[in-house]
Write a protein that holds these residues in place. Structure first.
Motif, PDB file in Angstrom:
ATOM      1  N   ASP A 115      -4.913  -9.209  23.949  1.00  0.00           N
ATOM      2  CA  ASP A 115      -5.652 -10.053  23.007  1.00  0.00           C
ATOM      3  C   ASP A 115      -6.996 -10.484  23.590  1.00  0.00           C
ATOM      4  OD1 ASP A 115      -3.531  -9.739  21.322  1.00  0.00           O
ATOM      5  OD2 ASP A 115      -3.134 -11.886  21.052  1.00  0.00           O
ATOM      6  N   ARG A 136     -10.636  -9.797  22.013  1.00  0.00           N
ATOM      7  CA  ARG A 136     -11.614 -10.851  21.740  1.00  0.00           C
ATOM      8  C   ARG A 136     -12.948 -10.554  22.406  1.00  0.00           C
ATOM      9  NH1 ARG A 136      -9.664 -15.469  19.210  1.00  0.00           N
ATOM     10  NH2 ARG A 136      -7.446 -15.333  18.754  1.00  0.00           N
ATOM     11  N   GLY A 154     -11.584 -16.211  10.062  1.00  0.00           N
ATOM     12  CA  GLY A 154     -11.118 -16.708  11.342  1.00  0.00           C
ATOM     13  C   GLY A 154     -10.672 -15.518  12.166  1.00  0.00           C
ATOM     14  N   TYR A 155     -10.756 -15.674  13.470  1.00  0.00           N
ATOM     15  CA  TYR A 155     -10.547 -14.516  14.337  1.00  0.00           C
ATOM     16  C   TYR A 155      -9.069 -14.201  14.559  1.00  0.00           C
ATOM     17  CZ  TYR A 155     -15.490 -15.141  15.037  1.00  0.00           C
ATOM     18  OH  TYR A 155     -16.832 -15.260  14.812  1.00  0.00           O
ATOM     19  N   HIS A 156      -8.197 -15.151  14.288  1.00  0.00           N
ATOM     20  CA  HIS A 156      -6.781 -14.970  14.615  1.00  0.00           C
ATOM     21  C   HIS A 156      -6.204 -13.703  13.967  1.00  0.00           C
ATOM     22  CE1 HIS A 156      -2.851 -16.422  15.974  1.00  0.00           C
ATOM     23  NE2 HIS A 156      -2.398 -15.950  14.840  1.00  0.00           N
ATOM     24  N   ASN A 157      -6.398 -13.581  12.651  1.00  0.00           N
ATOM     25  CA  ASN A 157      -5.839 -12.428  11.957  1.00  0.00           C
ATOM     26  C   ASN A 157      -6.601 -11.139  12.244  1.00  0.00           C
ATOM     27  OD1 ASN A 157      -3.893 -14.044  10.929  1.00  0.00           O
ATOM     28  ND2 ASN A 157      -4.624 -14.010   8.805  1.00  0.00           N
ATOM     29  N   VAL A 176      -7.803 -10.409  15.229  1.00  0.00           N
ATOM     30  CA  VAL A 176      -7.220  -9.962  16.492  1.00  0.00           C
ATOM     31  C   VAL A 176      -5.836  -9.351  16.232  1.00  0.00           C
ATOM     32  CG1 VAL A 176      -6.353 -10.737  18.749  1.00  0.00           C
ATOM     33  CG2 VAL A 176      -8.536 -11.609  17.877  1.00  0.00           C
ATOM     34  N   ALA A 177      -5.061  -9.992  15.356  1.00  0.00           N
ATOM     35  CA  ALA A 177      -3.731  -9.459  15.028  1.00  0.00           C
ATOM     36  C   ALA A 177      -3.844  -8.068  14.402  1.00  0.00           C
ATOM     37  CB  ALA A 177      -3.005 -10.417  14.073  1.00  0.00           C
TER      38      ALA A 177
END
Lengths: 166, 286
Positions: free
Chosen positions: A124, A128, A140-143, A145-146
């Motif tokens: 991860d 990033r 948002g970066y969370h999804n 990255v997922a």
């Protein structure tokens, strides 16, 4: 200013265009070659929406002259997959809700494609760092990255077990 | 944003590029263009002619010299530098990932960064600390200068209009050396508010026998802080000795101020990051 005639490979096809020396690669892609999947966001080399691959390397096409791309091989989002046969990155962005408005998505995916090419199993943190030059202002970066993590996994499986009935 | 119109020539040899520079006052070199094109789009730079040296094979590649030093061709990108033997220098491993982002590091060149001489570029700090040499070509021959003294002001260097920076010479890695880069970045741009590169040579008993300290972002040009080096050499690099040396990093230089950091804060950050860079370098040397 006299126009220059240039030839290059775009998404596997030989293309030609007449451009002023000051024409940016992104302008040629969008306006001359009508490949509008590549977006112009900040236009100042910060947001990464215009990211394409030039000879396999992710670059910001708002910060490269079209003439500098002569005789190179450019890959845009249109060259990755097609409706009905999406690239694993495109599919994963869909499946993992890696986009809302979608404006940054082509650049995110092209930056991720550069990462995949030399790091098939990114952490991860590595993901990033790889998209540090791409700005998202809504998902948002969370999804994101997922989605990249998921695509990497799918691509590794694909590489390990090639389809037999292809 | 569209740059002002210009003529474009893609040079096919260094000689051709040098010839155009010598005969055309309005000509400017472009390689990766990652610093120049943004300035041209803002029309802060409006060269009448761009001479594209980006495809000259003689300016490409990293090679080892007979004496063990590394010759880094000016057209080497940041990404290529990280794929080269230059990564045996710890400060290079530290500094390159701190520069911009993947896309810019794929296009931006080492020579371009040095010749452009942004007062807050990260790389010059490392080159100053490493005591790098710059190989400069002109139609009258080739000369070498130290990085120390090359950076003279904002975007101003010792490079004449009719010269091309051909290569950067990095020292051979040494077993007794340690090096590091520490910086505080302005979050949005990634440029350092203060960045310090440190190289130390540590001998028997932990004695610091030599040091190189390069500073960027602090003043109107990157500089080598000889005062810090002198204070460090001869000590055993204790916390007190490092702190005392780091405190000298600004000296009586004019410190830059902008909306991100005033003079006092920037100077304080220079001291903090000088200390961190020196401590990291010492830890790697020991």
């Amino acid at each position: 200013m006299a126009e220059l005639h240039i030839a290059l490979e775009v998404n596997g096809e030989q293309r030609e265009a007449d451009v002023e020396p000051r024409t940016l690669l992104v302008s040629m892609l969008r306006e001359d070659l009508e490949l509008t999947g590549t977006h112009v966001g900040c236009d100042t080399s910060q947001c990464g929406a215009c990211t394409v691959l030039v000879d396999g390397h992710a670059v910001k096409s708002c910060t490269m002259l079209a003439v500098q791309a002569e005789h190179t091989a450019v890959t845009t989002i249109e060259g990755l997959g097609q409706p009905g046969s999406l690239h694993p990155l495109q599919q994963a962005f869909w499946d993992k809700h890696g986009l809302q408005c979608g404006f940054c998505t082509p650049g995110m995916i092209m930056a991720a494609a550069d990462l995949m090419a030399h790091n098939p199993e990114p952490t991860d943190t590595e993901i990033r760092h790889a998209i540090a030059g791409n700005i998202c202002r809504c998902t948002g970066y969370h999804n994101i990255v997922a989605a990249v993590r998921e695509a990497a996994s799918v691509m590794r499986e694909g590489a390990a077990a090639p389809a037999t009935n292809a | 944003m569209i740059p002002a119109a210009f003529d474009y020539t893609r040079a096919t040899s260094v000689e051709e590029a040098l010839g155009i520079l010598a005969s055309d006052e309005g000509a400017k070199l472009i390689a990766g263009g990652q610093s120049l094109l943004p300035l041209m789009k803002l029309r802060l730079a409006q060269p009448a002619r761009l001479v594209d040296i980006g495809r000259l094979p003689e300016l490409r590649g990293v090679s080892k010299l007979d004496d063990g030093r590394l010759s880094v061709g000016a057209l080497t990108t940041y990404a290529e530098l990280m794929d080269s033997p230059a990564v045996h220098l710890a400060v290079i491993r530290d500094v390159v990932p701190a520069i911009a982002d993947v896309q810019v590091r794929n296009r931006g060149t080492i020579g371009g960064a040095v010749a452009h001489a942004d007062p807050a570029a990260d790389l010059p700090a490392a080159l100053l600390a490493l005591d790098a040499e710059l190989v400069i070509q002109s139609s009258s021959g080739t000369r070498s200068v130290k990085a120390d003294g090359f950076f003279q002001g904002p975007f101003a260097t010792g490079l004449a209009h009719d010269e091309i920076l051909a290569a950067v010479i990095l020292p051979a890695p040494r077993g007794d050396a340690g090096s590091a880069y520490a910086s505080i970045q302005q979050r949005a741009s990634g440029y350092p508010i203060a960045g310090v590169a440190a190289v130390v040579f540590v001998g028997a008993g932990g004695l610091v026998e030599g040091a190189g300290i390069g500073v960027t972002g602090v003043s109107d040009h990157p500089y080598r802080a000889h005062e810090v080096e002198d204070a460090l050499v001869g000590t055993t690099g204790t916390a007190d000795a490092v702190a005392a040396a780091a405190a000298l990093v600004v000296g009586d230089r004019e410190v830059s101020a902008d909306i991100h950091a005033g003079r006092e804060y920037r100077a304080a950050m220079a001291v903090v990051h000088a200390r961190r860079a020196i401590e990291a370098a010492l830890a790697r040397a020991r």
